[in-house]
Write an enzyme that holds these catalytic residues in place. Structure first.
Site, PDB file in Angstrom:
ATOM      1  N   CYS A 173       0.848  -1.205   0.000  1.00  0.00           N
ATOM      2  CA  CYS A 173       0.000   0.000   0.000  1.00  0.00           C
ATOM      3  C   CYS A 173       0.877   1.245   0.000  1.00  0.00           C
ATOM      4  O   CYS A 173       1.452   1.611   1.043  1.00  0.00           O
ATOM      5  CB  CYS A 173      -0.920  -0.032   1.219  1.00  0.00           C
ATOM      6  SG  CYS A 173      -1.893   1.472   1.412  1.00  0.00           S
TER       7      CYS A 173
ATOM      8  N   CYS B 202      -0.238   4.079   2.243  1.00  0.00           N
ATOM      9  CA  CYS B 202       0.013   3.869   3.674  1.00  0.00           C
ATOM     10  C   CYS B 202       1.489   4.065   4.011  1.00  0.00           C
ATOM     11  O   CYS B 202       1.828   4.683   5.011  1.00  0.00           O
ATOM     12  CB  CYS B 202      -0.376   2.447   4.100  1.00  0.00           C
ATOM     13  SG  CYS B 202      -1.969   1.898   3.501  1.00  0.00           S
ATOM     14  N   ASP B 203       2.380   3.509   3.192  1.00  0.00           N
ATOM     15  CA  ASP B 203       3.783   3.391   3.595  1.00  0.00           C
ATOM     16  C   ASP B 203       4.770   4.185   2.732  1.00  0.00           C
ATOM     17  O   ASP B 203       5.971   4.164   3.007  1.00  0.00           O
ATOM     18  CB  ASP B 203       4.195   1.902   3.572  1.00  0.00           C
ATOM     19  CG  ASP B 203       3.329   1.071   4.505  1.00  0.00           C
ATOM     20  OD1 ASP B 203       2.895   1.621   5.536  1.00  0.00           O
ATOM     21  OD2 ASP B 203       3.092  -0.106   4.220  1.00  0.00           O
TER      22      ASP B 203
END
Ligand code: NAP
Length: 324
Positions: free
Chosen positions: A134, A137-138
């Site tokens: 993701c 997200c990261d």
């Protein structure tokens, strides 16, 4: 007589536990069926940094446990059992599990979607240590670094563009010689100065010590093998929605996601599908919890209407979105 719940929630991730929280707070007799532990995909995320309210970030497992506790405090029960079959048509819906059959007047399908994996040795152990599924997200951990993005669809293209604004160098590795991604992504990718496209190429190896340090590559046309040093790999090759249980009962899109309206209602009255399991543009914890609240509201309105006492809100909702 066997117990009939107001609402059975299948799946104890953020969408499921938010539906359970809102449903039980509205007085619905609510049961969550979860096969493993609370949190879903979130529970295997070391640090969630994009869920508002946690300035230092929060461990996804802890966030999942907290969501379960909140729903429990409001009266929702959880049974840890794997669902094996559902029968959704009819006023009383039936859910078979390893622990027996449960019945309810509404069902919230919050079974989520899993990222597709590359299937390379060591992949599982590197998740969060250089390997990610993701970018939203990261991606922020790779400011100024070198990253590889794998895939050629809309997700890979959007991830590569997003990462190009953070990372120093982005290498998009795709197994064919053209992108499946929509045309709108092609030119921006080609003109991004720090994005390189490696066509006809697959990953053969994840090079690592304690964490990922590079990848092995193979050109599928020439057979030529090479290695590339990088700090991170983003696997963006699609997701697998957990919808096998409802195939043939709920309308699915071509990717296998449940088709719903924005209030998460499906084609079957009394059945709702919030979170990653449904067709939607952005699959995140915040969008899942928002969906969960909508599903509970929909269940409440559906039950009120069926009981012959629709609230004013229910009347409006039913006028705008008639039950199918
Ligand atoms: P996708 O469209 O299924 O694309 C997956 C990509 O990964 C394809 O390019 C595929 O290659 C490649 N791939 C699959 N398995 C692979 C493997 N084992 N090794 C290497 N490559 C592999 O998935 P997606 O990009 O996640 O998109 C999913 C859905 O969400 C789509 O409907 C998409 O339109 C939608 N979406 C929309 C947006 C947007 O509108 N902004 C953004 C993201 C996603 P091949 O091309 O060779 O099959």
């Amino acid at each position: 007589m066997e117990h009939i719940y107001d609402m059975i929630v299948i799946g104890g991730g953020p969408a499921g536990y938010t539906a359970a929280l809102y449903g039980s707070r509205a007085g619905l007799d609510t049961l969550v069926l979860e096969k493993q532990s609370a949190g879903g995909q979130m529970a295997i995320t070391n640090r969630v940094d994009n869920y508002p309210g946690f300035p230092e970030g929060i461990d996804g497992y802890r966030l999942g446990q907290s969501m379960e506790q909140g729903a429990r405090r409001s009266g929702a029960k959880t049974e840890y059992a794997e669902v094996t079959a559902v029968r959704l048509a009819g006023a009383v819906k039936e859910v078979d599990t390893g622990a027996g059959t449960f019945r309810a007047r509404t069902v919230v399908l919050a079974t989520g979607a899993e990222p597709r994996e590359l299937g390379l040795p060591g992949e599982g152990a590197l998740v969060g240590r250089g390997l990610h599924y993701c970018a939203a997200c990261d991606g922020m951990f790779y400011r100024g670094k070198t990253v590889v993005v794998v895939g050629g669809g809309n997700t890979a293209a959007a991830d590569a563009l997003m990462l190009s604004r953070l990372a120093q160098r982005v290498i998009l590795v795709h197994r064919r010689d053209s992108l499946r991604a929509a045309k709108i992504y092609h030119q921006p990718l080609k003109s991004a100065a720090n994005v390189e496209l490696r066509w006809n190429t697959v990953l053969t190896e994840l090079v690592c010590g304690d964490k990922l340090t590079g990848v092995g590559l193979r050109n599928v046309l020439t057979g030529e093998e090479s290695r590339l040093a990088c700090h991170g790999v983003f696997v963006s090759i699609g997701r697998r929605p957990a919808t096998e249980l409802v195939r043939g009962q709920l309308v699915l899109d071509e990717g296998g996601y449940v088709m719903t309206d924005e209030s998460t209602r499906t084609n079957v009255p009394g059945v709702f599908a919030p979170g990653d399991v449904r067709t939607k543009a952005l699959r995140q914890i915040v969008t899942a919890v928002a969906d969960g609240a909508m599903a509970a509201q929909g269940a409440e309105e559906y039950l009120a209407a069926r009981d012959g006492a629709p609230s004013p809100q229910a009347k409006n909702l039913l006028k705008d979105f008639p039950l199918k």
